[in-house]
Design an enzyme around this catalytic site. Structure first.
Site, PDB file in Angstrom:
ATOM      1  N   SER A  19       0.904  -1.090   0.037  1.00 33.60           N
ATOM      2  CA  SER A  19      -0.067   0.064   0.013  1.00 33.60           C
ATOM      3  C   SER A  19       0.953   1.184  -0.084  1.00 33.60           C
ATOM      4  O   SER A  19       1.761   1.267   0.912  1.00 33.60           O
ATOM      5  CB  SER A  19      -0.743   0.070   1.179  1.00 33.60           C
ATOM      6  OG  SER A  19      -1.195   1.314   1.670  1.00 33.60           O
ATOM      7  N   HIS A  44      -1.309  -1.196  -4.232  1.00 34.28           N
ATOM      8  CA  HIS A  44      -2.647  -1.169  -3.606  1.00 34.28           C
ATOM      9  C   HIS A  44      -2.452   0.413  -3.404  1.00 34.28           C
ATOM     10  O   HIS A  44      -1.620   1.121  -2.696  1.00 34.28           O
ATOM     11  CB  HIS A  44      -2.661  -1.717  -2.297  1.00 34.28           C
ATOM     12  CG  HIS A  44      -3.923  -1.702  -1.647  1.00 34.28           C
ATOM     13  ND1 HIS A  44      -4.993  -2.489  -2.041  1.00 34.28           N
ATOM     14  CD2 HIS A  44      -4.396  -0.986  -0.362  1.00 34.28           C
ATOM     15  CE1 HIS A  44      -5.961  -1.963  -1.028  1.00 34.28           C
ATOM     16  NE2 HIS A  44      -5.469  -0.987  -0.047  1.00 34.28           N
ATOM     17  N   ASP A  46      -4.813   3.534  -1.507  1.00 33.99           N
ATOM     18  CA  ASP A  46      -5.982   3.844  -0.661  1.00 33.99           C
ATOM     19  C   ASP A  46      -6.403   5.328  -0.958  1.00 33.99           C
ATOM     20  O   ASP A  46      -5.599   6.278  -0.619  1.00 33.99           O
ATOM     21  CB  ASP A  46      -5.276   3.518   0.807  1.00 33.99           C
ATOM     22  CG  ASP A  46      -5.342   2.436   1.117  1.00 33.99           C
ATOM     23  OD1 ASP A  46      -4.038   1.865   1.504  1.00 33.99           O
ATOM     24  OD2 ASP A  46      -6.397   1.412   0.760  1.00 33.99           O
ATOM     25  N   MET A  48      -9.203   8.028   0.154  1.00 34.11           N
ATOM     26  CA  MET A  48     -10.132   8.428   1.451  1.00 34.11           C
ATOM     27  C   MET A  48     -10.787   9.734   1.278  1.00 34.11           C
ATOM     28  O   MET A  48      -9.953  10.629   0.811  1.00 34.11           O
ATOM     29  CB  MET A  48      -9.111   8.453   2.803  1.00 34.11           C
ATOM     30  CG  MET A  48      -8.460   7.152   3.078  1.00 34.11           C
ATOM     31  SD  MET A  48      -7.520   7.368   4.367  1.00 34.11           S
ATOM     32  CE  MET A  48      -6.577   5.580   4.299  1.00 34.11           C
ATOM     33  N   HIS A  77      -8.411   1.421  -3.834  1.00 32.79           N
ATOM     34  CA  HIS A  77      -9.516   0.901  -2.755  1.00 32.79           C
ATOM     35  C   HIS A  77     -10.104   2.309  -2.256  1.00 32.79           C
ATOM     36  O   HIS A  77      -9.598   3.028  -1.859  1.00 32.79           O
ATOM     37  CB  HIS A  77      -8.530   0.321  -1.445  1.00 32.79           C
ATOM     38  CG  HIS A  77      -9.314   0.256  -0.265  1.00 32.79           C
ATOM     39  ND1 HIS A  77      -8.801  -0.081   0.938  1.00 32.79           N
ATOM     40  CD2 HIS A  77     -10.772   0.008   0.175  1.00 32.79           C
ATOM     41  CE1 HIS A  77      -9.611  -0.311   1.881  1.00 32.79           C
ATOM     42  NE2 HIS A  77     -10.537  -0.086   1.395  1.00 32.79           N
ATOM     43  N   MET A  79     -12.237   4.134  -0.309  1.00 41.13           N
ATOM     44  CA  MET A  79     -12.857   4.594   0.993  1.00 41.13           C
ATOM     45  C   MET A  79     -13.678   5.623   1.076  1.00 41.13           C
ATOM     46  O   MET A  79     -13.464   6.845   1.668  1.00 41.13           O
ATOM     47  CB  MET A  79     -11.936   4.379   2.182  1.00 41.13           C
ATOM     48  CG  MET A  79     -11.318   3.093   2.404  1.00 41.13           C
ATOM     49  SD  MET A  79      -9.597   3.254   3.519  1.00 41.13           S
ATOM     50  CE  MET A  79      -8.610   3.368   2.013  1.00 41.13           C
ATOM     51  N   MET A 148     -10.967  -6.231   5.386  1.00 36.49           N
ATOM     52  CA  MET A 148     -10.289  -5.369   6.136  1.00 36.49           C
ATOM     53  C   MET A 148      -9.904  -5.936   7.878  1.00 36.49           C
ATOM     54  O   MET A 148     -10.799  -6.433   8.424  1.00 36.49           O
ATOM     55  CB  MET A 148     -10.997  -4.274   6.707  1.00 36.49           C
ATOM     56  CG  MET A 148     -11.219  -3.061   5.438  1.00 36.49           C
ATOM     57  SD  MET A 148      -9.724  -2.686   4.447  1.00 36.49           S
ATOM     58  CE  MET A 148      -8.911  -1.627   5.667  1.00 36.49           C
ATOM     59  N   GLY A 153      -8.782   3.606   7.128  1.00 32.81           N
ATOM     60  CA  GLY A 153      -8.613   5.108   7.471  1.00 32.81           C
ATOM     61  C   GLY A 153      -7.193   5.533   7.876  1.00 32.81           C
ATOM     62  O   GLY A 153      -6.785   6.550   7.517  1.00 32.81           O
ATOM     63  N   GLY A 155      -2.958   3.668   8.072  1.00 31.60           N
ATOM     64  CA  GLY A 155      -1.894   2.923   8.035  1.00 31.60           C
ATOM     65  C   GLY A 155      -1.322   2.888   9.206  1.00 31.60           C
ATOM     66  O   GLY A 155      -1.474   3.324  10.365  1.00 31.60           O
ATOM     67  N   ASP A 186      -6.235  -6.853   4.221  1.00 35.58           N
ATOM     68  CA  ASP A 186      -5.684  -5.585   4.206  1.00 35.58           C
ATOM     69  C   ASP A 186      -5.874  -4.838   5.606  1.00 35.58           C
ATOM     70  O   ASP A 186      -6.609  -4.723   6.279  1.00 35.58           O
ATOM     71  CB  ASP A 186      -6.417  -4.372   3.324  1.00 35.58           C
ATOM     72  CG  ASP A 186      -6.249  -3.173   3.220  1.00 35.58           C
ATOM     73  OD1 ASP A 186      -6.634  -2.412   2.396  1.00 35.58           O
ATOM     74  OD2 ASP A 186      -5.209  -2.809   3.946  1.00 35.58           O
ATOM     75  N   GLY A 187      -4.469  -4.555   6.047  1.00 31.82           N
ATOM     76  CA  GLY A 187      -4.393  -3.960   7.551  1.00 31.82           C
ATOM     77  C   GLY A 187      -3.472  -4.884   8.660  1.00 31.82           C
ATOM     78  O   GLY A 187      -3.931  -5.731   8.837  1.00 31.82           O
ATOM     79  N   GLY A 208       1.586  -2.181   4.031  1.00 29.30           N
ATOM     80  CA  GLY A 208       1.791  -0.617   3.903  1.00 29.30           C
ATOM     81  C   GLY A 208       3.217  -0.922   4.845  1.00 29.30           C
ATOM     82  O   GLY A 208       4.130  -0.658   4.293  1.00 29.30           O
ATOM     83  N   SER A 209       2.956  -0.491   6.138  1.00 34.97           N
ATOM     84  CA  SER A 209       3.977  -0.175   7.039  1.00 34.97           C
ATOM     85  C   SER A 209       5.056  -1.464   6.942  1.00 34.97           C
ATOM     86  O   SER A 209       6.157  -1.009   6.876  1.00 34.97           O
ATOM     87  CB  SER A 209       3.289  -0.064   8.545  1.00 34.97           C
ATOM     88  OG  SER A 209       2.427   0.944   8.406  1.00 34.97           O
TER      89      SER A 209
HETATM   90  C1  DX5 Z   1      -6.258   1.387   5.673  1.00 34.01           C
HETATM   91  C2  DX5 Z   1      -5.918   0.994   4.227  1.00 34.01           C
HETATM   92  C3  DX5 Z   1      -4.773  -0.024   4.293  1.00 34.01           C
HETATM   93  C4  DX5 Z   1      -3.611   0.387   5.034  1.00 34.01           C
HETATM   94  C5  DX5 Z   1      -2.463  -0.690   5.129  1.00 34.01           C
HETATM   95  O1  DX5 Z   1      -7.489   2.168   5.432  1.00 34.01           O
HETATM   96  O2  DX5 Z   1      -6.976   0.533   3.664  1.00 34.01           O
HETATM   97  O3  DX5 Z   1      -4.486  -0.525   2.948  1.00 34.01           O
HETATM   98  O4  DX5 Z   1      -3.095   1.241   4.051  1.00 34.01           O
HETATM   99  O5  DX5 Z   1      -1.222  -0.371   5.982  1.00 34.01           O
HETATM  100  P1  DX5 Z   1      -0.633  -1.078   6.733  1.00 34.01           P
HETATM  101  O6  DX5 Z   1      -0.059  -2.364   6.337  1.00 34.01           O
HETATM  102  O7  DX5 Z   1       0.489  -0.160   7.553  1.00 34.01           O
HETATM  103  O8  DX5 Z   1      -1.669  -1.330   8.064  1.00 34.01           O
HETATM  104 ZN    ZN Z   2      -6.560  -0.421   1.601  1.00 28.43          ZN
END
Ligand code: DX5
Ligand code: ZN
Length: 231
Positions: A19, A44, A46, A48, A77, A79, A148, A153, A155, A186-187, A208-209
């Site tokens: 992500s 990916h 995100d 928002m 994605h 949101m 999820m 919202g 990472g 995801d998450g 992501g992280s």
């Molecule tokens: C959160 C996003 C995820 C997030 C994942 O709302 O949909 O895709 O960026 O990040 P990590 O892997 O850091 O949880």
């Molecule tokens: Zn996502």
């Protein structure tokens, strides 16, 4: 142009989807190239709106700017409270796949049809508090389901292991449909939990992280997840 949608990837193989929400926005292009060259299967992205989730991230202009950097599928994605308002803009910007939330507003079946009519694959996703059964009407209309494992919202949140039961439940629902549908999670995903998420039935892992904050860089983060799944 060759197919860059989720139809181009096997539902029976591990697909790693870093992500870019966790990227270094001072040099987003380099961060995208780092995962594209570092073993990612999917990018990916995100999106928002500050309403469906209490955060704002990026819009179509960012997607358009990074599109030339890689031919990997862009998995967008949304949101958003009203995803139908933005499907065309993200398709024009270069999205190959678009996932919408079952909790969002409007005629979701029509929005999924609009995504398909634009040549993209479509996905449906749900918050941790939303029951799996809410997806049932949409499974015939999608190529991917996203579960999820954090509240959408932000990472960097902790993985909600209680969602693994929902992953298993949705895997069974997908198998009952009887055609290939990706199961994406995801998450809070990383090498420490990737194995249990795959064992629960997922094949696409969003991270992501754990990728961008990995010692040794993004490629090392991606390799660590692959190695954890193989072990
Ligand atoms: C959160 C996003 C995820 C997030 C994942 O709302 O949909 O895709 O960026 O990040 P990590 O892997 O850091 O949880
Ligand atoms: Zn996502």
């Amino acid at each position: 142009m060759s197919d860059r949608t989720m139809r181009s990837l096997s539902v029976d193989q591990l697909q790693i989807a870093p992500s870019i929400l966790a990227a270094d926005f001072r040099c987003l292009g380099d961060s995208v190239t780092a995962i594209a060259k570092g073993g990612a299967d999917v990018i990916h992205i995100d999106i928002m709106d500050g309403h469906f989730v209490p955060n704002l991230s990026m819009g179509p202009a960012i997607v358009k700017a990074i599109r030339p950097l890689t031919s990997l599928p862009f998995d967008v994605h949304l949101m958003l409270s009203s995803p139908s308002r933005y499907v065309a803009a993200f398709v024009d910007a270069g999205a190959d796949h678009i996932t919408i939330h079952v909790e969002s507003e409007g005629d979701l079946a029509a929005t999924l049809r609009e995504i398909h009519d634009a040549g993209c694959t479509a996905g449906i996703t749900l918050r941790p508090g939303t029951p799996a059964i809410s997806l049932a009407p949409y499974l015939p209309l999608v190529e991917m389901v996203l579960v999820m494992t954090v509240e959408p919202g932000f990472g960097g949140q902790s993985f909600m292991a209680a969602q693994l039961a929902k992953v298993r439940e949705i895997k069974a629902m997908i198998q009952a449909v009887g055609r290939p549908i990706h199961l994406e999670v995801d998450g809070g995903i990383g090498a420490g939990n990737a194995g249990s998420v795959i064992a629960a039935g997922a094949n696409v892992l969003v991270a992501g992280s754990s990728v961008y904050n990995a010692k040794g860089g993004a490629a090392a983060g991606i390799s660590a997840i692959r190695a954890a799944v193989k072990s």
